[in-house]
Motif scaffolding. Structure first.
Motif, PDB file in Angstrom:
ATOM      1  N   CYS A   1       0.813  -1.221   0.000  1.00 21.05           N
ATOM      2  CA  CYS A   1       0.000   0.000   0.000  1.00 21.05           C
ATOM      3  C   CYS A   1       0.846   1.269   0.000  1.00 21.05           C
ATOM      4  O   CYS A   1       0.449   2.280  -0.567  1.00 21.05           O
ATOM      5  CB  CYS A   1      -0.976  -0.002   1.172  1.00 21.05           C
ATOM      6  N   CYS A   2       2.033   1.243   0.621  1.00 19.64           N
ATOM      7  CA  CYS A   2       2.894   2.424   0.623  1.00 19.64           C
ATOM      8  C   CYS A   2       3.259   2.839  -0.789  1.00 19.64           C
ATOM      9  O   CYS A   2       3.514   4.015  -1.052  1.00 19.64           O
ATOM     10  CB  CYS A   2       4.171   2.150   1.403  1.00 19.64           C
TER      11      CYS A   2
ATOM     12  N   CYS B   1       6.040  -1.017   7.719  1.00 21.53           N
ATOM     13  CA  CYS B   1       6.346  -2.380   7.272  1.00 21.53           C
ATOM     14  C   CYS B   1       7.810  -2.531   6.893  1.00 21.53           C
ATOM     15  O   CYS B   1       8.471  -3.483   7.289  1.00 21.53           O
ATOM     16  CB  CYS B   1       5.512  -2.727   6.061  1.00 21.53           C
TER      17      CYS B   1
ATOM     18  N   CYS C   1       2.035   4.886   8.370  1.00 24.36           N
ATOM     19  CA  CYS C   1       1.357   3.723   7.789  1.00 24.36           C
ATOM     20  C   CYS C   1       0.135   4.171   7.037  1.00 24.36           C
ATOM     21  O   CYS C   1      -0.932   4.136   7.574  1.00 24.36           O
ATOM     22  CB  CYS C   1       0.986   2.727   8.875  1.00 24.36           C
ATOM     23  N   PRO C   2       0.238   4.584   5.797  1.00 25.57           N
ATOM     24  CA  PRO C   2       1.474   4.868   5.079  1.00 25.57           C
ATOM     25  C   PRO C   2       1.949   6.288   5.380  1.00 25.57           C
ATOM     26  O   PRO C   2       1.155   7.126   5.782  1.00 25.57           O
ATOM     27  CB  PRO C   2       1.034   4.767   3.619  1.00 25.57           C
TER      28      PRO C   2
HETATM   29  S1  SF4 Z   1       3.302   0.637   6.373  1.00 28.44           S
HETATM   30 FE1  SF4 Z   1       1.078   0.578   6.262  1.00 28.44          FE
HETATM   31  S2  SF4 Z   1       0.604   1.526   4.300  1.00 28.44           S
HETATM   32 FE2  SF4 Z   1       2.753   0.955   4.235  1.00 28.44          FE
HETATM   33  S3  SF4 Z   1       2.841  -1.076   3.326  1.00 28.44           S
HETATM   34 FE3  SF4 Z   1       2.728  -1.344   5.535  1.00 28.44          FE
HETATM   35  S4  SF4 Z   1       0.560  -1.573   5.965  1.00 28.44           S
HETATM   36 FE4  SF4 Z   1       0.731  -0.680   3.928  1.00 28.44          FE
END
Ligand code: SF4
Lengths: 204, 228
Positions: A42-43, A108, A138-139
């Motif tokens: 998702c990032c 992550c 996040c993100p």
């Molecule tokens: S930090 Fe959050 S937004 Fe980024 S990849 Fe991980 S779960 Fe997804």
């Protein structure tokens, strides 16, 4: 040789441009960092937003996302690194041109984030490759990625061309190849690269 | 749609000896399911798909359930003969005592299929199948030849639970890598201990966190030892 800042500005007013080789060299390096076209979760969506017109990473000279690691010198670890993917991430990093930089984007990439207790997620990419900038979130919002990028530019700017802390391509002793972990029967083997990461001991 | 009892009867009529059982669901939703015998499962599934009235042509979901060995403690009333001396005369009397007996119910793996009908817009009909145990009798027939959409989900169940689907066209791990040996969704799976615990664990997690910290400190001490 360092030039006195005040004198430099004074001379600039007279139409004389003074600089050092290091400054010129680093200005060139930091103004054309080419990231690798590579998103993990998702990032990556925020990373994509950062490159688009509204946030416009092109202002910093980093709009050329290269689809090949051979042409890139910055890797944005944008998302969850699964244990299945981790060997590929290290392999891609090994294939990048020196001097290369890594931004670990989001919870992550730093530590496993929401999936920290999962059996299948790597608890931070810094277990296998050296990371220059960590961005929490996040993100993280595009502004945070821009901030990280500016921090990386400052870091590049401050690198001397000789001696301690010189960029990796000018340092013959800097390791060029990082061992790619193998996918073992129960976990990645080894679970971390001892030369870049050691178990942090939490003091309570 | 037919009731589950009617479906059961229809199956029995079409596939003699199918041995389909109704598994009641005590939850408020009351979504009872049909338990198929592995031997006749493919035949029954084909009937459910092709029958004009049921026409269960859409398999929406396949999932796995792990039922570990269960220890059950039961109170049983036992009568036994006791010899007592009453007024100098020996008498034999019957006495009832309560005894706690433990028995182990062997565990098994279960696969659950959710079916709907696109043609007749009804559903869901829930099917179940159980393996013999959790170690060496884990074969079940694959329903991929009947419903193509089962393919990836059966692979996932094979990967995470270790159910071996006979007749599956391409049974490989799908999420974990090929050399991986464990089945992470089983209840007794122990994940690699490679993360920091939350700062304020409690109960069961506290015990795990303490063990983790002790191991970590030992590892750090060992590292220091070799480093110098
Ligand atoms: S930090 Fe959050 S937004 Fe980024 S990849 Fe991980 S779960 Fe997804």
């Amino acid at each position: 040789m360092a030039v006195d800042e005040g004198l430099k500005i004074e001379l600039g007013k007279q139409g004389v441009f003074v600089t050092t080789l290091q400054e010129l060299y680093n200005w060139g390096r930091r103004s054309s960092v080419w990231p690798m076209n590579f998103g993990l979760a998702c990032c990556a969506i925020e990373m994509i937003a950062t490159t688009m017109a509204r946030y416009d990473l092109a202002r910093f000279g980093a709009e050329v996302f290269r689809p090949s690691p051979r042409q890139a010198d910055m890797m944005i670890i944008s998302g969850t690194v699964t244990k299945k993917m981790a060997p590929q991430v290290v392999r891609l990093y090994n294939q990048m041109a020196e001097p290369r930089y890594v931004i670990a984007m989001g919870a992550c990439a730093i530590s496993g984030g929401p999936f920290k207790q999962g059996y299948n997620v790597l608890k931070g990419i810094d277990r296998y490759i050296p990371v220059d900038i960590h961005i929490p979130g996040c993100p993280p919002r595009p502004e945070a990625l821009l901030e990280a990028f500016m921090a990386l530019q400052k870091k590049i700017d401050a690198q001397p061309l000789t001696g301690e802390g010189r960029p990796r391509h000018l340092d013959a002793d800097a390791p060029g190849e990082f061992p790619v972990p193998a996918q073992g029967e129960h976990d990645l083997e080894p679970a971390a690269n001892k030369n870049v990461w050691t178990v942090p001991v939490v003091i309570r | 749609m037919k009731t589950l009892e009617e479906i059961q009867a229809a199956i029995e009529a079409a596939v003699p000896g199918a041995g389909v059982e109704i598994v009641p669901n005590p939850a408020p939703s009351g979504e009872h399911s049909l338990r198929l015998k592995p031997e006749t499962a493919v035949e029954v599934a084909t009937f459910l798909r092709d029958d004009g009235e049921l026409a269960l042509d859409y398999l929406s979901n396949v999932t796995g359930v792990d039922w570990p060995d269960k220890e059950i403690a039961e109170k049983v009333k036992v009568t036994r003969a006791v010899t007592k001396t009453v007024d100098g005369v020996e008498q034999t009397a019957e006495e009832t005592v309560e005894e706690t007996r433990k028995r182990v119910e062997p565990g098994f793996l279960e696969v659950v299929y959710h079916l709907f009908s696109m043609a007749r817009s009804h559903g869901p009909v829930v099917l179940r199948m159980r393996t013999g145990n959790r170690s060496d009798r884990v074969d079940l027939p694959s329903l991929t030849p009947v419903w193509r959409s089962a393919e990836f989900q059966e692979r996932e169940i094979f990967d995470l639970y270790g159910v071996v689907f006979k007749g599956h066209p391409d049974l490989r791990r799908i999420l974990m890598w090929d050399g991986f040996k464990d089945h992470p969704m089983r209840r007794d799976y122990v994940a690699p201990d490679d993360f920091e615990y939350e700062p304020t664990p409690h109960d069961e997690v506290l015990a795990r966190a303490q063990a983790h910290r002790a191991a970590q400190q030992a590892a750090a001490a060992a590292q220091e030892g070799t480093g110098q």
